[in-house]
Design a protein around this motif. Structure first.
Motif, PDB file in Angstrom:
ATOM      1  N   ILE A   1       0.833  -1.216   0.000  1.00  0.00           N
ATOM      2  CA  ILE A   1       0.000   0.000   0.000  1.00  0.00           C
ATOM      3  C   ILE A   1       0.863   1.261   0.000  1.00  0.00           C
ATOM      4  CG2 ILE A   1      -1.679   1.322   1.331  1.00  0.00           C
ATOM      5  CD1 ILE A   1      -3.020  -1.049   0.283  1.00  0.00           C
ATOM      6  N   PHE A   2       1.918   1.239   0.810  1.00  0.00           N
ATOM      7  CA  PHE A   2       2.775   2.423   0.911  1.00  0.00           C
ATOM      8  C   PHE A   2       3.409   2.787  -0.418  1.00  0.00           C
ATOM      9  CE2 PHE A   2       3.322   0.379   5.246  1.00  0.00           C
ATOM     10  CZ  PHE A   2       2.372   1.180   5.854  1.00  0.00           C
ATOM     11  N   SER A   3       3.770   1.789  -1.205  1.00  0.00           N
ATOM     12  CA  SER A   3       4.368   2.057  -2.514  1.00  0.00           C
ATOM     13  C   SER A   3       3.314   2.437  -3.539  1.00  0.00           C
ATOM     14  CB  SER A   3       5.105   0.828  -3.037  1.00  0.00           C
ATOM     15  OG  SER A   3       5.915   0.278  -2.051  1.00  0.00           O
ATOM     16  N   ARG A   4       2.105   1.951  -3.348  1.00  0.00           N
ATOM     17  CA  ARG A   4       1.071   2.222  -4.337  1.00  0.00           C
ATOM     18  C   ARG A   4       0.555   3.652  -4.246  1.00  0.00           C
ATOM     19  NH1 ARG A   4      -1.523  -1.839  -6.806  1.00  0.00           N
ATOM     20  NH2 ARG A   4      -2.152  -0.130  -8.140  1.00  0.00           N
ATOM     21  N   LEU A   5       0.574   4.208  -3.043  1.00  0.00           N
ATOM     22  CA  LEU A   5      -0.021   5.520  -2.834  1.00  0.00           C
ATOM     23  C   LEU A   5       0.592   6.632  -3.683  1.00  0.00           C
ATOM     24  CD1 LEU A   5      -2.405   5.261  -1.170  1.00  0.00           C
ATOM     25  CD2 LEU A   5      -1.056   5.690   0.887  1.00  0.00           C
ATOM     26  N   PRO A   6       1.921   6.769  -3.704  1.00  0.00           N
ATOM     27  CA  PRO A   6       2.464   7.898  -4.471  1.00  0.00           C
ATOM     28  C   PRO A   6       2.029   7.903  -5.932  1.00  0.00           C
ATOM     29  CG  PRO A   6       4.151   6.955  -3.058  1.00  0.00           C
ATOM     30  CD  PRO A   6       2.966   6.047  -2.954  1.00  0.00           C
ATOM     31  N   PRO A   7       2.172   6.802  -6.677  1.00  0.00           N
ATOM     32  CA  PRO A   7       1.746   6.876  -8.083  1.00  0.00           C
ATOM     33  C   PRO A   7       0.252   7.134  -8.249  1.00  0.00           C
ATOM     34  CG  PRO A   7       2.843   4.776  -7.619  1.00  0.00           C
ATOM     35  CD  PRO A   7       2.829   5.537  -6.369  1.00  0.00           C
ATOM     36  N   VAL A   8      -0.558   6.570  -7.365  1.00  0.00           N
ATOM     37  CA  VAL A   8      -1.999   6.793  -7.493  1.00  0.00           C
ATOM     38  C   VAL A   8      -2.323   8.261  -7.222  1.00  0.00           C
ATOM     39  CG1 VAL A   8      -4.255   6.266  -6.523  1.00  0.00           C
ATOM     40  CG2 VAL A   8      -2.637   4.421  -6.924  1.00  0.00           C
ATOM     41  N   TYR A   9      -1.757   8.775  -6.171  1.00  0.00           N
ATOM     42  CA  TYR A   9      -1.990  10.188  -5.855  1.00  0.00           C
ATOM     43  C   TYR A   9      -1.544  11.071  -7.013  1.00  0.00           C
ATOM     44  CZ  TYR A   9      -0.544  14.783  -4.220  1.00  0.00           C
ATOM     45  OH  TYR A   9      -0.324  16.134  -4.132  1.00  0.00           O
ATOM     46  N   THR A  10      -0.372  10.765  -7.507  1.00  0.00           N
ATOM     47  CA  THR A  10       0.187  11.556  -8.599  1.00  0.00           C
ATOM     48  C   THR A  10      -0.700  11.480  -9.840  1.00  0.00           C
ATOM     49  OG1 THR A  10       2.462  11.477  -7.851  1.00  0.00           O
ATOM     50  CG2 THR A  10       2.107  11.577 -10.222  1.00  0.00           C
ATOM     51  N   ALA A  11      -1.182  10.290 -10.136  1.00  0.00           N
ATOM     52  CA  ALA A  11      -2.057  10.139 -11.296  1.00  0.00           C
ATOM     53  C   ALA A  11      -3.325  10.957 -11.110  1.00  0.00           C
ATOM     54  CB  ALA A  11      -2.395   8.665 -11.512  1.00  0.00           C
ATOM     55  N   SER A  12      -3.830  10.983  -9.888  1.00  0.00           N
ATOM     56  CA  SER A  12      -5.034  11.757  -9.629  1.00  0.00           C
ATOM     57  C   SER A  12      -4.773  13.245  -9.816  1.00  0.00           C
ATOM     58  CB  SER A  12      -5.526  11.482  -8.205  1.00  0.00           C
ATOM     59  OG  SER A  12      -6.632  12.302  -7.903  1.00  0.00           O
ATOM     60  N   ARG A  13      -3.648  13.671  -9.324  1.00  0.00           N
ATOM     61  CA  ARG A  13      -3.282  15.075  -9.469  1.00  0.00           C
ATOM     62  C   ARG A  13      -3.183  15.454 -10.948  1.00  0.00           C
ATOM     63  NH1 ARG A  13       1.326  18.199  -8.150  1.00  0.00           N
ATOM     64  NH2 ARG A  13       2.678  16.378  -8.000  1.00  0.00           N
ATOM     65  N   GLN A  14      -2.539  14.573 -11.708  1.00  0.00           N
ATOM     66  CA  GLN A  14      -2.359  14.851 -13.130  1.00  0.00           C
ATOM     67  C   GLN A  14      -3.695  14.857 -13.860  1.00  0.00           C
ATOM     68  OE1 GLN A  14       1.643  12.325 -12.998  1.00  0.00           O
ATOM     69  NE2 GLN A  14       0.713  12.355 -15.009  1.00  0.00           N
ATOM     70  N   GLN A  15      -4.538  13.888 -13.535  1.00  0.00           N
ATOM     71  CA  GLN A  15      -5.833  13.867 -14.196  1.00  0.00           C
ATOM     72  C   GLN A  15      -6.614  15.131 -13.858  1.00  0.00           C
ATOM     73  OE1 GLN A  15      -9.310  11.578 -12.921  1.00  0.00           O
ATOM     74  NE2 GLN A  15      -9.199  10.451 -14.858  1.00  0.00           N
ATOM     75  N   GLY A  16      -6.598  15.500 -12.603  1.00  0.00           N
ATOM     76  CA  GLY A  16      -7.292  16.730 -12.209  1.00  0.00           C
ATOM     77  C   GLY A  16      -6.766  17.929 -12.968  1.00  0.00           C
ATOM     78  N   ALA A  17      -5.452  17.988 -13.102  1.00  0.00           N
ATOM     79  CA  ALA A  17      -4.848  19.119 -13.820  1.00  0.00           C
ATOM     80  C   ALA A  17      -5.308  19.146 -15.274  1.00  0.00           C
ATOM     81  CB  ALA A  17      -3.334  19.034 -13.733  1.00  0.00           C
ATOM     82  N   LYS A  18      -5.430  17.969 -15.874  1.00  0.00           N
ATOM     83  CA  LYS A  18      -5.865  17.924 -17.271  1.00  0.00           C
ATOM     84  C   LYS A  18      -7.315  18.370 -17.411  1.00  0.00           C
ATOM     85  CE  LYS A  18      -2.661  14.347 -18.760  1.00  0.00           C
ATOM     86  NZ  LYS A  18      -2.554  12.877 -18.744  1.00  0.00           N
ATOM     87  N   PHE A  19      -8.133  17.941 -16.499  1.00  0.00           N
ATOM     88  CA  PHE A  19      -9.519  18.412 -16.527  1.00  0.00           C
ATOM     89  C   PHE A  19      -9.554  19.930 -16.356  1.00  0.00           C
ATOM     90  CE2 PHE A  19     -12.879  15.150 -16.577  1.00  0.00           C
ATOM     91  CZ  PHE A  19     -12.121  13.990 -16.597  1.00  0.00           C
ATOM     92  N   LEU A  20      -8.758  20.424 -15.437  1.00  0.00           N
ATOM     93  CA  LEU A  20      -8.758  21.866 -15.192  1.00  0.00           C
ATOM     94  C   LEU A  20      -8.255  22.642 -16.400  1.00  0.00           C
ATOM     95  CD1 LEU A  20      -7.602  22.060 -11.481  1.00  0.00           C
ATOM     96  CD2 LEU A  20      -9.774  22.851 -12.425  1.00  0.00           C
TER      97      LEU A  20
END
Lengths: 169, 169
Positions: free
Chosen positions: B23-42
Motif C-alpha cells: 500500500i505504501f508504494s502504491r499511494l504515491p503513483p496513485v496520488y500523482t495520477a489523480s493530481r495529473q488527471q485533475g490538472a488535465k480536466f482543469l
DNA sequence: AGAAATTATATGACTTGTCACGTAAAATCA
DNA sequence: TGATTTTACGTGACAAGTCATATAATTTCT
C-alpha cells in the motif's frame, strides 16, 4: 445546548462531511500522511530520504540496474532519480557506472555502505508494514489494492475519453 | 517461448509484482495520477491550479471563510493557502479582508470573477466525478473510503505506538 | 554506410505539500 | 490590569513529483 456560533461552523462542517466521500479529495491528505509516517520511521534509522530508501530497497531486492529501471519500479519520473542519485553517490551509498555495452545507460549499484544503510533501515520499515498488517488482514489488503488498481486504471485513461459524446446510438 | 533476456528482466518484474501489494508504494503513483488527471480536466476549463480550484469550490459551497478554515477543509497546511491566496486575489478571483472582530484572521471571499471561474470549471469537474461514478458504484465508493479512513487513522498514529514493547503480560 | 528515429540521462522551471520560526492580535489567568 | 499563552498568518527552506527540452548514444531504415 449547541454552540451559538453553529450557524458559522455548519457550512464548514457540511463541506468537510461531503468531501469525505470524494476520493479525489481524500487522496492528497492520505498520501501526505503516508509520506510523513514513512519519513518518521526513516528518521529512526539513519537519515535517508524516502527516495533514497526506496532506491536502496530496490537495488537490494533486484540487484544493480539502470536509472530507468529504478524509475519504472518506483513508477516515478526518471528525473526524480536522476537528481537523487548523484547525492547518494556522494554519500557513498551507490556507485554509478556508464554501461559499457550501452553508453547511454548508467548502472547503479549498491556499495557496502549502501548495503549497511539498507540493513539499518530495513527492519524498521518492515516493522511499519507489519504494523499495517495488524490493522488490515491480507484479504483486506487485496481488496484495498484492488480498489487502487481500478482507480489507477481510471486515472490513467486519456482525458478525452470522458468528453466524447457517449450516446450509444 | 519466453524471451532470452528473462534472467535480466525477472528480478525487476518480480520487484514490481511484489510492490504491487504494498500500500505504501502504491499511494504515491496513485496520488500523482489523480493530481495529473485533475490538472488535465482543469486545463480544459480555464487555467486554474488544483489549489485554486479547491479554494473556489470551498468558497462557493461554504461561503466566505478564513484562511485557516480553508486549510482545515482541504486538510492541508495553512501555509499552502497563505501562499496561493495573494495570487488569486491578484487574478481577481477572491478578496481578502482582515476580520474586524478578530484582527488576526483574514476573511476570503469569492468575487464575481471568482464565481464565474467556478461556474466555468464546475461542470467539467463534476463530469470527472460522474466518470468515476460510472466505474465505482456508490457502495464501492463507501467501501473504498472506508479503507482510506482506516489507513489514514493508522498513518496518523504516533510513531512510537509501533515501537513500544507490545507484549501484553 | 548514412540519415532518421528512438532511448537514456541531465537539467531548468514549476506545483503540491511539509516544517520551523517569527510576528501580531486575542484570550486566559493571576 | 498585566503577564502569559494561544491563535492566525506570513515566509524561508526543503522534499517529492511533474513536464519540457537538450544532448549523446543506439537502433532502424533505406
Amino acid at each position: 445546548m449547541t454552540e451559538p456560533q453553529e450557524s458559522t461552523t455548519d457550512p464548514i462542517r457540511g463541506r468537510i462531511a461531503r468531501e469525505h466521500l470524494n476520493i479525489f479529495s481524500r487522496l492528497p491528505p492520505v498520501y501526505t500522511a503516508s509520506r510523513q509516517q514513512g519519513a518518521k520511521f526513516l528518521a529512526r534509522c539513519g537519515n535517508l530520504s524516502t527516495v533514497e530508501w526506496r532506491t536502496l530497497w530496490d537495488l537490494h531486492e533486484a540487484g544493480p540496474m539502470t536509472i530507468r529501471q529504478l524509475a519504472v519500479i518506483q513508477r516515478a519520473d526518471h528525473s526524480l532519480l536522476s537528481r537523487a542519485l548523484p547525492d547518494m553517490r556522494r554519500k557513498g551509498l551507490v556507485t554509478m557506472a556508464r554501461d559499457r555495452s550501452d553508453g547511454r545507460q548508467t548502472i547503479v549499484k549498491l556499495t557496502p555502505a549502501g548495503r549497511a544503510a539498507y540493513d539499518r533501515a530495513a527492519p524498521v520499515m518492515a516493522r511499519r508494514r507489519a504494523a499495517l498488517a495488524e490493522v488490515f488482514s491480507a484479504e483486506e489488503i487485496r481488496a484495498f489494492v484492488g480498489y487502487l488498481d481500478r482507480l489507477e486504471a481510471f486515472l490513467r485513461l486519456p482525458v478525452e475519453t470522458h468528453f466524447e459524446t457517449e450516446e450509444t446510438p
